[in-house]
Design a protein around this motif. Structure first.
Motif, mmCIF file in Angstrom:
data_model
loop_
_atom_site.group_PDB
_atom_site.id
_atom_site.type_symbol
_atom_site.label_atom_id
_atom_site.label_comp_id
_atom_site.label_asym_id
_atom_site.label_seq_id
_atom_site.Cartn_x
_atom_site.Cartn_y
_atom_site.Cartn_z
ATOM 1 N N SER A 185 40.943 23.486 31.356
ATOM 2 C CA SER A 185 42.199 23.803 30.987
ATOM 3 C C SER A 185 42.824 25.425 31.054
ATOM 4 N N LEU A 186 43.559 25.986 31.416
ATOM 5 C CA LEU A 186 44.147 27.113 31.238
ATOM 6 C C LEU A 186 44.321 27.616 29.844
ATOM 7 N N PRO A 187 43.864 28.721 29.183
ATOM 8 C CA PRO A 187 44.342 29.269 28.132
ATOM 9 C C PRO A 187 45.870 29.343 27.817
ATOM 10 N N ALA A 188 46.445 29.732 28.944
ATOM 11 C CA ALA A 188 47.892 30.202 28.784
ATOM 12 C C ALA A 188 48.604 29.337 29.828
ATOM 13 N N GLU A 189 49.783 29.356 29.610
ATOM 14 C CA GLU A 189 50.879 28.427 30.465
ATOM 15 C C GLU A 189 50.584 28.969 32.043
ATOM 16 N N ARG A 190 50.631 30.346 32.023
ATOM 17 C CA ARG A 190 49.851 31.043 33.295
ATOM 18 C C ARG A 190 49.386 32.123 33.444
ATOM 19 N N MET A 191 48.511 32.467 34.378
ATOM 20 C CA MET A 191 47.518 33.703 34.201
ATOM 21 C C MET A 191 47.732 34.228 35.514
ATOM 22 N N GLN A 192 47.374 35.395 35.681
ATOM 23 C CA GLN A 192 47.256 36.366 37.021
ATOM 24 C C GLN A 192 45.700 36.708 37.021
ATOM 25 N N VAL A 193 45.133 36.441 38.393
ATOM 26 C CA VAL A 193 43.741 36.921 38.558
ATOM 27 C C VAL A 193 43.844 37.784 39.862
ATOM 28 N N SER A 194 42.697 38.698 39.989
ATOM 29 C CA SER A 194 43.051 39.255 41.235
ATOM 30 C C SER A 194 42.197 38.430 42.292
ATOM 31 N N ALA A 195 42.149 39.041 43.592
ATOM 32 C CA ALA A 195 41.832 38.306 44.708
ATOM 33 C C ALA A 195 40.255 37.954 44.474
ATOM 34 N N GLY A 196 39.562 38.898 44.018
ATOM 35 C CA GLY A 196 38.000 38.981 43.712
ATOM 36 C C GLY A 196 37.765 38.034 42.702
ATOM 37 N N GLN A 197 38.663 38.036 41.691
ATOM 38 C CA GLN A 197 38.223 36.953 40.510
ATOM 39 C C GLN A 197 38.609 35.467 40.761
ATOM 40 N N TRP A 198 39.565 35.397 41.947
ATOM 41 C CA TRP A 198 39.883 34.240 42.343
ATOM 42 C C TRP A 198 38.710 33.435 43.406
ATOM 43 N N ALA A 199 38.126 34.507 44.125
ATOM 44 C CA ALA A 199 37.158 34.134 45.032
ATOM 45 C C ALA A 199 35.687 33.779 44.422
ATOM 46 N N LEU A 200 35.619 34.131 42.872
ATOM 47 C CA LEU A 200 34.515 33.654 42.177
ATOM 48 C C LEU A 200 34.950 32.344 41.660
ATOM 49 N N ILE A 201 36.353 32.242 40.834
ATOM 50 C CA ILE A 201 36.808 31.033 40.225
ATOM 51 C C ILE A 201 36.519 29.866 40.868
ATOM 52 N N ILE A 202 36.974 29.967 42.362
ATOM 53 C CA ILE A 202 36.840 28.698 43.457
ATOM 54 C C ILE A 202 35.579 27.976 43.506
ATOM 55 N N ARG A 203 34.483 28.942 43.210
ATOM 56 C CA ARG A 203 33.246 28.784 43.825
ATOM 57 C C ARG A 203 32.419 28.148 42.503
ATOM 58 N N VAL A 204 32.883 28.304 41.268
ATOM 59 C CA VAL A 204 32.219 28.039 40.250
ATOM 60 C C VAL A 204 32.085 26.479 40.112
ATOM 61 N N TYR A 205 31.031 25.697 40.228
ATOM 62 C CA TYR A 205 30.725 24.485 39.721
ATOM 63 C C TYR A 205 29.576 24.327 38.836
ATOM 64 N N PRO A 206 29.656 23.172 37.982
ATOM 65 C CA PRO A 206 28.670 23.110 37.193
ATOM 66 C C PRO A 206 27.366 23.362 37.738
ATOM 67 N N GLY A 207 26.673 24.297 36.934
ATOM 68 C CA GLY A 207 25.270 24.628 37.309
ATOM 69 C C GLY A 207 25.296 26.042 38.241
ATOM 70 N N SER A 208 26.514 26.309 38.700
ATOM 71 C CA SER A 208 26.450 27.493 39.350
ATOM 72 C C SER A 208 26.153 28.823 38.423
ATOM 73 N N THR A 209 25.524 29.798 39.002
ATOM 74 C CA THR A 209 25.162 31.218 38.346
ATOM 75 C C THR A 209 25.883 32.192 38.858
#
Lengths: 260, 124
Positions: free
Chosen positions: A171-195
């Protein structure tokens, strides 16, 4: 292509003081003082190599940090090469290391087969070579100061490391948030156990910069790590990394070199 | 300069009226990539770290405000100096800032901002 990352090192007897492995640092300093050109292999516990040209470090690599990805812009390409060197040096100098015999070379070249088989065991192979262009080069003293600074930054991260398991915050800590392209590239690749280290290898980025960026995402509440309690992540401060007792030493050394 | 992480010349920036110090800093790691110092007794690592911290704090604010905007530059006004921070490149792989410190008595802020903007465009 399957990428094999060297497993975490077993700690050798002996101590790595807060900044870096003094034994390896001493060896590198002597090579720099002698104006050496060639390759200094490191075999245990993390395999790698540090390349010298006329006493300056022109490249470093190890089995736990990826090689730089080819980038389209000239600035990006230069950044990637230099960052890969510091990233590998941080890994090699963070463990009590065993170094192999220095291989003098007029023009240091890296073993192109290192990528595929990670068989670096201290015996440098001369079978195939890729010349180093030397666009980025470092004085050993400056490189050691940078490694020490990064280790102080890592100590600000509340026990979080490049090998800490991650999970996406459902769940997002706020109603909407803005991230950079680089941060998005990381977020979409995070799965349980990722490092962070796995993500760095997947994206061909520096392990340290990926770890720092992931920690920022933890501070934002978008990613979680078990070692960091909810709401317990404080932002990393580059200024604070210089104002510790060790930081004063680093700044003093820099000013001394600049003749100030 | 302790590190030569990138082969980028800051010479165009040193020609700005009132130039005191200039450096390129990697925003992700805080590493000083290149620096030039004109005069004065200012610690490059310290001001570079401060500039990177400011840019990263603003990035956190931007994330939470979520106004669909991007940070372009920051101007910090001290009694004797101006600290100008400009972001070079938008991609994560090359998020670098240029920090330029100017003597406030000799600098023209509008011209300095233009010169810095032109330099950043040429480097990106």
């Amino acid at each position: 292509m399957t990428i094999r990352i060297q497993p975490p090192p077993r700690r050798l007897p002996g101590k790595v003081v807060n900044d870096y492995d003094k034994h390896l640092a001493s060896r590198l300093t002597k090579l720099a003082a002698a104006g050496s050109s060639g390759v200094a292999p490191v075999s245990s516990p993390v395999a790698g190599a540090i390349y010298f040209q006329d006493g300056r470090v022109v490249f470093a690599e190890c089995g736990r940090t990826p090689h730089p990805t080819q980038l389209s812009s000239s600035l990006g390409a230069m950044l990637a090469g230099g960052e890969a060197t510091v990233d590998a040096a941080l890994e090699l100098l963070s463990n009590r290391s065993t170094s192999g015999r220095f291989r003098p070379m007029a023009q240091p070249a890296r073993d192109a087969s290192f990528d595929s088989n990670l068989r670096f065991d201290g015996n440098f192979s001369l079978d195939s070579h890729v010349s180093l262009d030397g666009n980025s080069s470092f004085e050993v003293e400056g490189l050691l100061a940078e490694v020490a600074r990064r280790r102080r930054l890592l100590r600000q991260m509340a026990g979080f490391t490049a090998d800490s398991p991650l999970a996406r915050n459902p769940s997002l800590p706020a109603e909407r948030m803005q991230v950079s392209a680089g941060q998005w590239a990381l977020i979409i690749r995070v799965y349980p156990g990722s490092t962070s280290r796995g993500l760095a290898w997947a994206l061909g980025r520096s392990v340290f910069s990926t770890t720092s960026e992931i920690y920022r995402l933890i501070v934002l509440g978008l990613v979680t790590a078990e070692v960091v309690p909810d709401g317990g992540a404080e932002p990393v401060s580059f200024t604070r990394a210089l104002t510790s007792e060790k930081g004063k030493t680093a700044v003093t050394a820099t000013r001394r070199r600049a003749g100030l | 300069m302790p590190l030569s992480a990138v082969d980028v010349s800051l010479t165009p920036v040193t020609k700005i009226d009132g130039f005191v110090l200039g450096c390129l800093v990697d925003l992700a790691t805080g590493m000083v990539l290149a620096s030039e110092s004109g005069q004065g007794d200012i610690s490059t690592p310290m001001v570079a770290a401060g500039a990177a911290d400011i840019a990263n704090v603003l990035a956190v604010m931007s994330a939470r405000v979520a106004a669909s905007e991007e940070l372009e530059d920051v101007i910090v006004t001290f009694s004797n100096h101006l600290h100008l921070v400009r972001l070079i490149g938008r991609e994560w792989s090359q998020r670098v800032i240029l920090l330029v410190i100017l003597d406030r008595r000799r600098a023209n802020l509008a011209i300095a901002r233009r010169e810095i903007r032109n330099f950043c465009a040429s480097v990106a």
